[in-house]
Design an enzyme around this catalytic site. Structure first.
Site, PDB file in Angstrom:
ATOM      1  N   CYS A  63      49.096  38.555  39.132  1.00 21.50           N
ATOM      2  CA  CYS A  63      49.615  37.131  39.946  1.00 21.50           C
ATOM      3  C   CYS A  63      47.499  36.533  40.678  1.00 21.50           C
ATOM      4  O   CYS A  63      47.193  36.938  40.223  1.00 21.50           O
ATOM      5  CB  CYS A  63      50.090  37.481  41.294  1.00 21.50           C
ATOM      6  SG  CYS A  63      49.339  38.445  42.432  1.00 21.50           S
ATOM      7  N   ALA A  66      45.908  38.237  43.333  1.00 19.33           N
ATOM      8  CA  ALA A  66      44.855  39.613  42.799  1.00 19.33           C
ATOM      9  C   ALA A  66      44.112  39.357  42.063  1.00 19.33           C
ATOM     10  O   ALA A  66      42.676  39.877  41.912  1.00 19.33           O
ATOM     11  CB  ALA A  66      46.176  40.249  41.437  1.00 19.33           C
ATOM     12  N   ARG A  97      41.615  48.746  42.070  1.00 18.53           N
ATOM     13  CA  ARG A  97      40.297  48.837  40.784  1.00 18.53           C
ATOM     14  C   ARG A  97      39.622  49.632  41.236  1.00 18.53           C
ATOM     15  O   ARG A  97      38.794  49.813  42.180  1.00 18.53           O
ATOM     16  CB  ARG A  97      40.497  47.151  41.468  1.00 18.53           C
ATOM     17  CG  ARG A  97      39.816  46.773  40.110  1.00 18.53           C
ATOM     18  CD  ARG A  97      39.853  45.035  40.368  1.00 18.53           C
ATOM     19  NE  ARG A  97      38.996  44.472  39.116  1.00 18.53           N
ATOM     20  CZ  ARG A  97      37.669  43.645  39.394  1.00 18.53           C
ATOM     21  NH1 ARG A  97      36.916  43.499  40.882  1.00 18.53           N
ATOM     22  NH2 ARG A  97      37.178  42.853  38.336  1.00 18.53           N
ATOM     23  N   HIS A 196      41.135  33.530  39.163  1.00 25.19           N
ATOM     24  CA  HIS A 196      38.841  33.560  39.436  1.00 25.19           C
ATOM     25  C   HIS A 196      39.061  32.572  39.691  1.00 25.19           C
ATOM     26  O   HIS A 196      37.410  31.939  40.498  1.00 25.19           O
ATOM     27  CB  HIS A 196      38.343  33.813  37.879  1.00 25.19           C
ATOM     28  CG  HIS A 196      39.502  34.697  37.392  1.00 25.19           C
ATOM     29  ND1 HIS A 196      39.799  35.714  35.792  1.00 25.19           N
ATOM     30  CD2 HIS A 196      39.966  36.808  38.206  1.00 25.19           C
ATOM     31  CE1 HIS A 196      40.194  36.167  35.758  1.00 25.19           C
ATOM     32  NE2 HIS A 196      40.687  37.218  37.208  1.00 25.19           N
TER      33      HIS A 196
HETATM   34 FE1  CFM Z   1      36.898  40.163  33.363  1.00 25.10          FE
HETATM   35 FE2  CFM Z   1      38.494  41.780  31.992  1.00 25.10          FE
HETATM   36 FE3  CFM Z   1      39.463  40.163  34.487  1.00 25.10          FE
HETATM   37 FE4  CFM Z   1      37.521  41.673  34.429  1.00 25.10          FE
HETATM   38 FE5  CFM Z   1      39.430  44.177  35.193  1.00 25.10          FE
HETATM   39 FE6  CFM Z   1      40.450  43.253  33.003  1.00 25.10          FE
HETATM   40 FE7  CFM Z   1      40.779  41.924  35.259  1.00 25.10          FE
HETATM   41 MO1  CFM Z   1      41.442  44.728  35.013  1.00 25.10          MO
HETATM   42  S1  CFM Z   1      36.546  42.075  32.367  1.00 25.10           S
HETATM   43  S2  CFM Z   1      37.583  40.181  35.371  1.00 25.10           S
HETATM   44  S3  CFM Z   1      36.500  43.933  35.527  1.00 25.10           S
HETATM   45  S4  CFM Z   1      39.001  39.052  32.483  1.00 25.10           S
HETATM   46  S5  CFM Z   1      40.582  45.150  33.779  1.00 25.10           S
HETATM   47  S6  CFM Z   1      39.842  42.916  30.985  1.00 25.10           S
HETATM   48  S7  CFM Z   1      42.552  42.833  33.806  1.00 25.10           S
HETATM   49  S8  CFM Z   1      40.195  43.899  36.846  1.00 25.10           S
HETATM   50  S9  CFM Z   1      40.976  40.217  36.407  1.00 25.10           S
END
Ligand code: CFM
Length: 543
Positions: A63, A66, A97, A196
């Site tokens: 989500c 997260a 994480r 993000h």
């Molecule tokens: Fe970038 Fe990723 Fe992500 Fe990531 Fe991660 Fe991920 Fe993630 Mo899991 S590199 S920041 S450190 S998009 S492994 S492939 S899914 S937490 S949001």
């Protein structure tokens, strides 16, 4: 006849099989998210990405909360993070994480081991939770006296309309420290990707640029989109240090508040995970004049290439030579480890369905081992992460994307400073140096491989059944169902208990790990009770 019996497997037939069971409307939508890669014959169909998951489908996604609280702000150790919401959101994002951190000494602040939440109850939902939030901020301040407190909104906060930003402003004034909030309600976007963007906007608004004091060191860069999972960032820092490259900040593995506050003093932004942090790279370029390049420290070759690219940018012979020395020093151990596993990994098949960048980056490591990625996809990436940034102008904004604020950034009057002269930029362009570009995952995949966005549990099981890969890479939600099908499964989010896998040492770790995984027969030999005894039956008690 099932396609599993036909050889060689035809991507179009597999796609059809994946869609077969769906009701027509679902099949039509999923068809646009399952693309047959066409690298040789030019452009493949566009991938429909960053759209809502169809209700009822068991998605791999997370989500918005997260993505904001866990992914971007989670790895920063000296900001107190308060979850405003019911206790579950704070609890399940508590240390789940595997980002690591290393305070300089025990006396330095590290709040990562704590989970702080306003623990909203029914009466807060009815009468509003703002007072409770203000009290929680006060309590956190009295307990820790941190330099900053961040507040993260969960779904109910948005539904009842608590003004978290007003509370943050009041408390900032009252306490005299930086307090800021995020409207990152879980439902706000279609996935963690929205989180993000929201996190990037607020960190850029409230923290970046706060500290103008110059930092010591040469060749100053920010490493954007590296989260120190399993210690990846430690290994990258080791290599950068060895090369004499100064890391001003990492967004956000092993980071501190001051790193973000000083990020605008760097001379280059090196972007690792394009999906999660490209917003900060773009905004820093506009506001402060820092150019950005795409790099990748997953894979020994990719690491060497990225170091050379950083050295080429600075264009200083001393750095260029030093980088070559470091590469020459590091590669023999890498080669020895690779030679040891290559006979068993060569020709093996991998599938990768991870997040928004690793499904691409890890293909580098697999191809170094002579392994083929036969199908891959992201959970929540956007079209540019698949097809390259050139498609950005064609991406149609839908209501869900418009829901996420785009900041209007302009040049900083006093602190904007072009890092390269026109002549230097021209010279770099002539050398084929590329700024702000990412080609995406598809050009690196073979022709006729299936590129699948937002893979779900049903399709994952089907793919494994049809292709029988030698290894399947995804996350914890997928792990056990894949292993029960007899296929080794590697978590590429948390790395299971392994890592680091970035940089040179990381490549060695990964070769060894995958070498072990693809040669073990334990998963194939395991039989579930219902496989051994298909007559197993049950009756209802009332029967
Ligand atoms: Fe970038 Fe990723 Fe992500 Fe990531 Fe991660 Fe991920 Fe993630 Mo899991 S590199 S920041 S450190 S998009 S492994 S492939 S899914 S937490 S949001």
């Amino acid at each position: 006849m099932s396609v599993a019996n036909k050889k060689p497997l035809d991507a179009a037939a597999v796609k059809e099989e994946l869609l077969n069971k769906y009701p027509p409307k679902v099949a039509r939508k999923r068809a646009k998210q399952i693309t047959i890669n066409k690298v040789e014959e030019g452009q493949a169909d566009e991938v429909m990405a960053n759209v809502r998951t169809i209700p009822g489908i068991i998605t791999m996604r997370g989500c918005t909360y997260a993505g904001c609280k866990g992914v971007i702000l989670g790895p920063t150790r000296d900001i107190v993070n308060i979850t405003h919401g019911p206790i579950g959101c704070g609890f399940y994002s508590w240390l789940t994480r595997r980002n690591q951190t290393r305070p300089e000494t025990d006396a330095h602040e590290n709040f990562i081991p704590y989970a702080m939440s306003t623990d909203m109850q029914d009466q807060d939902i009815i009468f509003g939770g703002e007072k409770k939030l203000a009290a929680a901020i006060q309590e956190a301040y009295d307990t820790f006296h941190p330099k900053a407190i961040a507040v993260f909104s969960t779904c109910p906060v948005g539904l009842i309309g608590d003004d978290v930003h007003a509370v943050a402003r009041q408390m900032k004034e009252k306490l005299g420290i930086n307090v800021f909030a995020f409207s990152c309600e879980g439902y706000k976007g279609v996935s963690q990707s929205a989180g993000h963007h929201i996190a990037n906007n607020q960190i850029f608004t409230h923290v970046v640029g706060e500290n103008d004091a110059p930092k010591p060191g040469e060749y100053k860069i920010n490493l954007l989109g590296e989260y120190n999972i399993g210690g990846d960032g430690f290994e990258i820092d080791r290599i950068l240090q060895k090369c004499g490259i100064t890391s001003i900040s990492t967004f956000s593995g092993n980071s501190t508040y001051d790193q973000f506050a000083s990020a605008h003093t760097a001379d280059l932004n090196a972007v690792m995970c394009h999906r999660s942090i490209n917003y900060v790279a773009e905004m820093m370029e506009t506001k402060y004049g820092i150019p950005w390049i795409k790099i990748n420290f997953i894979g020994a070759e990719a690491t060497a290439k990225s170091l050379r690219k950083i050295a080429q940018y600075f264009g200083d012979k001393k750095l260029i030579d030093r980088v070559e020395e470091v590469i020459a020093e590091e590669l023999p151990a890498v080669k020895a480890a690779l030679d040891a596993v290559f006979p068993v990994t060569k020709g093996k098949k991998a599938m990768l369905f991870v997040g928004g960048s690793r499904a691409h980056h890890y293909q580098e490591l697999f191809s170094e081992m002579g392994m083929k990625t036969i199908s891959a996809g992201y959970e929540f990436a956007h079209r540019d992460d698949y097809e390259g940034r050139r498609v950005i102008p064609d991406i149609k904004l839908d209501a869900d994307s418009r829901n996420i604020e785009e900041l209007d950034i302009t040049q900083d009057e006093t602190r904007f400073r072009p890092r390269k002269s026109e002549a230097e930029l021209k010279q770099l362009a002539e050398e084929g140096f590329e700024f702000k570009n990412y080609e995406g995952l598809m050009p690196d995949m073979d022709n006729d491989t299936l590129v699948i966005d937002d893979l779900n549990q049903y399709e994952a099981d089907k793919l494994v059944e049809i292709y029988k890969p030698d290894i399947f890479c995804a996350g914890i939600k997928e792990k056990f169902s894949i292993q029960k099908m007899g296929i080794p499964m590697k978590q590429l989010h948390s790395y299971d208990s392994g890592g680091p896998y970035a940089g040179f040492q990381g490549a060695i770790n990964f070769y060894k790990e995958i070498g072990r995984l693809v040669t073990t027969s334990v998963w194939a030999n395991l039989k579930a009770p219902w496989e051994e005894n298909p007559e197993l039956s049950a009756t209802y008690v009332w029967e």
